[in-house]
Motif scaffolding. Structure first.
Motif, PDB file in Angstrom:
ATOM      1  N   VAL A  16       0.844  -1.189   0.000  1.00 56.38           N
ATOM      2  CA  VAL A  16       0.000   0.000   0.000  1.00 56.38           C
ATOM      3  C   VAL A  16       0.886   1.247   0.000  1.00 56.38           C
ATOM      4  O   VAL A  16       0.589   2.238  -0.630  1.00 56.38           O
ATOM      5  N   GLY A  17       2.010   1.186   0.707  1.00 57.47           N
ATOM      6  CA  GLY A  17       2.905   2.346   0.754  1.00 57.47           C
ATOM      7  C   GLY A  17       4.337   1.901   0.964  1.00 57.47           C
ATOM      8  O   GLY A  17       4.684   0.736   0.705  1.00 57.47           O
ATOM      9  N   GLY A  18       5.147   2.817   1.469  1.00 58.85           N
ATOM     10  CA  GLY A  18       6.582   2.566   1.615  1.00 58.85           C
ATOM     11  C   GLY A  18       6.909   1.368   2.497  1.00 58.85           C
ATOM     12  O   GLY A  18       7.892   0.662   2.254  1.00 58.85           O
ATOM     13  N   LEU A 296       4.728  13.992  -9.788  1.00 57.85           N
ATOM     14  CA  LEU A 296       4.477  13.935  -8.350  1.00 57.85           C
ATOM     15  C   LEU A 296       3.766  12.617  -8.067  1.00 57.85           C
ATOM     16  O   LEU A 296       2.690  12.368  -8.634  1.00 57.85           O
ATOM     17  N   ILE A 297       4.385  11.751  -7.297  1.00 56.44           N
ATOM     18  CA  ILE A 297       3.791  10.444  -6.975  1.00 56.44           C
ATOM     19  C   ILE A 297       3.769  10.346  -5.465  1.00 56.44           C
ATOM     20  O   ILE A 297       4.824  10.273  -4.822  1.00 56.44           O
ATOM     21  N   SER A 298       2.570  10.362  -4.900  1.00 57.63           N
ATOM     22  CA  SER A 298       2.553  10.485  -3.446  1.00 57.63           C
ATOM     23  C   SER A 298       1.203  10.132  -2.851  1.00 57.63           C
ATOM     24  O   SER A 298       0.173  10.276  -3.504  1.00 57.63           O
ATOM     25  N   ARG A 299       1.243   9.694  -1.584  1.00 56.19           N
ATOM     26  CA  ARG A 299       0.003   9.680  -0.819  1.00 56.19           C
ATOM     27  C   ARG A 299      -0.437  11.127  -0.688  1.00 56.19           C
ATOM     28  O   ARG A 299       0.386  12.023  -0.535  1.00 56.19           O
ATOM     29  N   LEU A 332       0.183  11.640  -9.586  1.00 59.31           N
ATOM     30  CA  LEU A 332      -0.419  10.335  -9.305  1.00 59.31           C
ATOM     31  C   LEU A 332      -0.480  10.175  -7.800  1.00 59.31           C
ATOM     32  O   LEU A 332       0.544  10.235  -7.117  1.00 59.31           O
ATOM     33  N   GLY A 333      -1.688   9.977  -7.267  1.00 62.37           N
ATOM     34  CA  GLY A 333      -1.777   9.787  -5.819  1.00 62.37           C
ATOM     35  C   GLY A 333      -3.210   9.651  -5.345  1.00 62.37           C
ATOM     36  O   GLY A 333      -4.136  10.038  -6.053  1.00 62.37           O
ATOM     37  N   THR A 334      -3.363   9.101  -4.164  1.00 66.86           N
ATOM     38  CA  THR A 334      -4.688   9.041  -3.551  1.00 66.86           C
ATOM     39  C   THR A 334      -4.540   9.349  -2.071  1.00 66.86           C
ATOM     40  O   THR A 334      -3.455   9.268  -1.526  1.00 66.86           O
ATOM     41  N   ARG A 359      -5.458   7.643  -8.138  1.00 66.43           N
ATOM     42  CA  ARG A 359      -5.589   6.209  -7.896  1.00 66.43           C
ATOM     43  C   ARG A 359      -4.215   5.640  -7.579  1.00 66.43           C
ATOM     44  O   ARG A 359      -3.205   6.333  -7.700  1.00 66.43           O
ATOM     45  N   PHE A 360      -4.216   4.391  -7.138  1.00 65.36           N
ATOM     46  CA  PHE A 360      -2.936   3.707  -6.951  1.00 65.36           C
ATOM     47  C   PHE A 360      -2.664   2.952  -8.233  1.00 65.36           C
ATOM     48  O   PHE A 360      -3.459   2.127  -8.660  1.00 65.36           O
ATOM     49  N   ASP A 361      -1.570   3.248  -8.903  1.00 66.35           N
ATOM     50  CA  ASP A 361      -1.323   2.654 -10.207  1.00 66.35           C
ATOM     51  C   ASP A 361       0.185   2.413 -10.375  1.00 66.35           C
ATOM     52  O   ASP A 361       0.947   3.321 -10.692  1.00 66.35           O
ATOM     53  N   GLY A 385      11.545   8.254   2.937  1.00 66.39           N
ATOM     54  CA  GLY A 385      11.157   8.591   1.570  1.00 66.39           C
ATOM     55  C   GLY A 385      11.837   7.636   0.619  1.00 66.39           C
ATOM     56  O   GLY A 385      13.051   7.393   0.710  1.00 66.39           O
ATOM     57  N   LEU A 386      11.049   7.068  -0.265  1.00 72.18           N
ATOM     58  CA  LEU A 386      11.618   6.166  -1.265  1.00 72.18           C
ATOM     59  C   LEU A 386      11.596   6.808  -2.637  1.00 72.18           C
ATOM     60  O   LEU A 386      12.445   6.541  -3.479  1.00 72.18           O
ATOM     61  N   THR A 387      10.593   7.686  -2.843  1.00 72.02           N
ATOM     62  CA  THR A 387      10.392   8.177  -4.210  1.00 72.02           C
ATOM     63  C   THR A 387      11.606   8.939  -4.731  1.00 72.02           C
ATOM     64  O   THR A 387      11.923   8.859  -5.912  1.00 72.02           O
ATOM     65  N   GLN A 388      12.314   9.665  -3.839  1.00 69.12           N
ATOM     66  CA  GLN A 388      13.494  10.404  -4.331  1.00 69.12           C
ATOM     67  C   GLN A 388      14.570   9.432  -4.806  1.00 69.12           C
ATOM     68  O   GLN A 388      15.266   9.706  -5.799  1.00 69.12           O
ATOM     69  N   MET A 389      14.692   8.293  -4.111  1.00 66.27           N
ATOM     70  CA  MET A 389      15.734   7.328  -4.503  1.00 66.27           C
ATOM     71  C   MET A 389      15.329   6.623  -5.803  1.00 66.27           C
ATOM     72  O   MET A 389      16.156   6.403  -6.689  1.00 66.27           O
ATOM     73  N   ILE A 390      14.038   6.294  -5.895  1.00 57.26           N
ATOM     74  CA  ILE A 390      13.560   5.661  -7.132  1.00 57.26           C
ATOM     75  C   ILE A 390      13.750   6.634  -8.291  1.00 57.26           C
ATOM     76  O   ILE A 390      14.276   6.287  -9.349  1.00 57.26           O
ATOM     77  N   GLY A 391      13.315   7.893  -8.057  1.00 55.20           N
ATOM     78  CA  GLY A 391      13.461   8.910  -9.096  1.00 55.20           C
ATOM     79  C   GLY A 391      14.905   8.984  -9.582  1.00 55.20           C
ATOM     80  O   GLY A 391      15.174   8.919 -10.784  1.00 55.20           O
TER      81      GLY A 391
HETATM   82  P1  ADP Z   1       5.123   6.752   2.123  1.00 61.04           P
HETATM   83  O1  ADP Z   1       5.524   5.393   2.585  1.00 61.04           O
HETATM   84  O2  ADP Z   1       5.164   7.798   3.202  1.00 61.04           O
HETATM   85  O3  ADP Z   1       3.829   6.783   1.377  1.00 61.04           O
HETATM   86  P2  ADP Z   1       7.502   6.607   0.465  1.00 61.04           P
HETATM   87  O4  ADP Z   1       8.187   7.610  -0.399  1.00 61.04           O
HETATM   88  O5  ADP Z   1       8.319   5.984   1.535  1.00 61.04           O
HETATM   89  O6  ADP Z   1       6.202   7.277   1.046  1.00 61.04           O
HETATM   90  O7  ADP Z   1       6.957   5.403  -0.441  1.00 61.04           O
HETATM   91  C1  ADP Z   1       5.932   5.579  -1.366  1.00 61.04           C
HETATM   92  C2  ADP Z   1       5.875   4.375  -2.271  1.00 61.04           C
HETATM   93  O8  ADP Z   1       4.534   4.226  -2.765  1.00 61.04           O
HETATM   94  C3  ADP Z   1       6.749   4.507  -3.508  1.00 61.04           C
HETATM   95  O9  ADP Z   1       7.121   3.213  -3.963  1.00 61.04           O
HETATM   96  C4  ADP Z   1       5.787   5.164  -4.525  1.00 61.04           C
HETATM   97  O10 ADP Z   1       6.161   4.906  -5.867  1.00 61.04           O
HETATM   98  C5  ADP Z   1       4.506   4.443  -4.176  1.00 61.04           C
HETATM   99  N1  ADP Z   1       3.275   5.195  -4.467  1.00 61.04           N
HETATM  100  C6  ADP Z   1       2.768   6.246  -3.785  1.00 61.04           C
HETATM  101  N2  ADP Z   1       1.590   6.627  -4.309  1.00 61.04           N
HETATM  102  C7  ADP Z   1       1.356   5.813  -5.372  1.00 61.04           C
HETATM  103  C8  ADP Z   1       0.286   5.693  -6.326  1.00 61.04           C
HETATM  104  N3  ADP Z   1      -0.771   6.488  -6.287  1.00 61.04           N
HETATM  105  N4  ADP Z   1       0.387   4.725  -7.258  1.00 61.04           N
HETATM  106  C9  ADP Z   1       1.462   3.895  -7.305  1.00 61.04           C
HETATM  107  N5  ADP Z   1       2.481   3.954  -6.418  1.00 61.04           N
HETATM  108  C10 ADP Z   1       2.428   4.890  -5.470  1.00 61.04           C
END
Ligand code: ADP
Length: 484
Positions: A16-18, A296-299, A332-334, A359-361, A385-391
């Motif tokens: 669901v998340g990180g 921007l990909i985030s909760r 992208l986010g929900t 949505r989550f995609d 934070g993971l997204t900065q490392m993935i980015g």
């Molecule tokens: P957090 O755990 O606080 O949500 P992180 O940056 O640690 O934030 O991790 C977020 C993870 O969830 C990343 O792998 C990111 O790509 C993924 N993610 C967040 N929102 C979405 C979304 N709407 N659809 C797909 N992946 C998402």
């Protein structure tokens, strides 16, 4: 060394998340240090539906105040590693991993934690380290500390609690403690209002508390980030430490990513443009090579500072459109409905520039990492934070707030040509806007921009580094006597 790793989500079973990323990646990385790490997860409905070939590994009653909950254990061999799924009516397979009901989640994960500990007691496998994650599995840490004097198999077991997000402390667990004849917390340095909530119980009892980045480990000792636990955390001295998370280099690999059209690596970075064109086309944006494509990909959560963005964008309109400063935004986010509405409004207001997907995609997330020029991460706080490392691994340059793990991974410094991203300090729209403008100056200089991308792509954010640090910590803990 034997490590029981407890979490409520883990890839590839459920994410669901990180936390799902971490719990899916850290156990296999630890196995490279010859640790026998066994993952224990709730058998969520979404996991059941996957039709995995699960083995029946027995059942037992979890008894509280005369009520007996039937707990069934299923084992699963995942790439040679043992995973246990816990099934019982209290898991509520009909609910998502995180329901909107804190009390219900508190009950289901409190009982999951106690069932996991009971199972480990019965298992013919000595647990050296009980590794819990976040509030959901904190009760296992607490129950271990309160009962290990009476349970010989646990007499030498040490506990580690990784804190992925301190303010999420879970609901009050007093009634669960009562049901299971566990004493209430006597930790007076933790404020009374949350003393018996899940996470504080775990914090009070863990042999080691690990924040998921060194900067976050320091930040949580302050009143700004400590959620009221800072006095207690300061009192724990070196028992609070920080280990940066890594990312899974197999699932996040632009040279071998099934979700993207054109794969590339450091040496073939120019191919990346084709992904950008394809994404712009598929989203109905102009295929404009000069536009800075911002992702921007985030909760959608107050924590993530996304609400700073609209004001910054409206102000950006006032800035004359220089050639290097065309921009487009893909979100992208929900999550929080108010933030979702504000962000959707941007698409209405800038129909030719903004696309928002609420949505989550997974697929789209990979495509954005592999296409966008800039990744916005304006978090108010960010444990790791993971997204900065993935980015960075995908050549998508991060623009982030200077906090927590973002500060530990992003270098906004021209000295020595080391820059791999951009940081801003104040959590304000003005500071965000200023930094976007600063970025645009670099974006226009293709060679310098490429160098920034290269720096990010060359950084090592693999789990090997973090797993080595966890392994070292486990070794030190095992040497330590219980209670020290
Ligand atoms: P957090 O755990 O606080 O949500 P992180 O940056 O640690 O934030 O991790 C977020 C993870 O969830 C990343 O792998 C990111 O790509 C993924 N993610 C967040 N929102 C979405 C979304 N709407 N659809 C797909 N992946 C998402």
């Amino acid at each position: 060394m034997n490590v029981a790793f407890l979490a409520v989500e883990a890839e590839p079973f459920i994410k669901v998340g990180g936390l799902g990323d971490v719990a899916g990646s850290l156990p296999p990385a630890l196995r490279n240090f010859s640790d026998d790490v066994r993952l224990i997860l709730p058998l969520h409905g979404a996991i059941r539906e996957q039709g995995l070939l699960l083995n029946d590994a027995g059942s037992f009653p979890l008894v509280h105040k005369g009520i007996s909950e039937n707990v069934r254990i299923f084992s699963y061999n995942h790439r040679g590693a043992m995973v246990y799924f816990i099934d019982s009516p209290f898991i509520r397979a009909d609910l998502p991993v995180y329901s909107r009901d804190d009390v219900e989640d508190g009950w289901r994960y409190g009982l999951f934690s106690l069932a996991a500990l009971t199972f480990l007691q019965k298992l013919d496998w000595h647990v050296d380290i009980l590794h819990a994650n976040d509030w959901h599995t904190s009760l296992a840490v607490y129950a271990l500390a309160k009962t290990r004097h009476a349970i010989p198999v646990f007499s030498q077991t040490k506990s580690v609690l990784s804190v992925h997000n301190l303010p999420y402390s879970g609901s009050d667990a007093s009634y669960i403690l009562e049901e299971f004849d566990l004493p209430k917390s006597d930790q007076l340095l933790i404020p009374e209002w949350s003393r018996n909530a899940h996470l504080p119980l775990g914090l009070a009892a863990a042999d080691q508390i690990v924040a998921v980045s060194p900067t976050y480990a320091r930040e949580i000792l302050t009143s700004e980030f400590g959620s009221g636990y800072e006095r207690f955390l300061r009192s724990r001295g070196s028992s609070v430490s920080g280990i940066l998370n890594g990312i899974n280099y197999e699932s996040w690999d632009p040279s071998n990513d099934p979700y993207i059209l054109n794969r590339y690596d450091l040496h073939t970075l120019d191919i990346r443009k084709q992904n950008r064109d394809a994404l712009q086309r598929s989203l109905g944006l102009a295929v404009d090579p000069d536009a800075m494509l911002i992702g921007l990909i985030s909760r959608m959560d107050y924590q993530k500072g996304i609400d700073l963005l609209p004001e910054a964008l409206y102000q950006m309109l006032m800035i004359p459109d220089q050639p290097a400063f065309h921009w487009q935004l893909v979100v992208l986010g929900t999550g929080d409905q108010k933030i979702e509405r504000e962000i959707s409004q941007l698409e209405q207001d800038f129909p030719s520039k903004v696309r928002v997907s609420l949505r989550f995609d997974q697929r789209l997330s990979h495509q954005i990492y592999a296409s966008a020029d800039l990744l916005l991460i304006p978090s108010r706080y960010e444990p790791c934070g993971l997204t900065q490392m993935i980015g960075m691994r995908y050549g998508c340059v991060p623009l982030a707030r200077a906090t927590g793990g973002l500060l530990d991974t992003i270098c906004d410094d021209d000295a020595g040509d080391q820059r791999n991203g951009f940081l801003f300090r104040e959590a304000t729209s003005e500071a965000l806007l200023e930094t976007i403008i600063r970025v645009s100056k670099y974006f226009g200089r293709k060679k310098i921009w490429k160098n920034i991308q290269h720096n990010g792509m060359q950084a090592n954010f693999s789990w090997d580094v973090s797993a080595g640090q966890y392994h070292q910590l486990f070794m030190e803990l095992i040497e330590r006597k219980v209670g020290n």
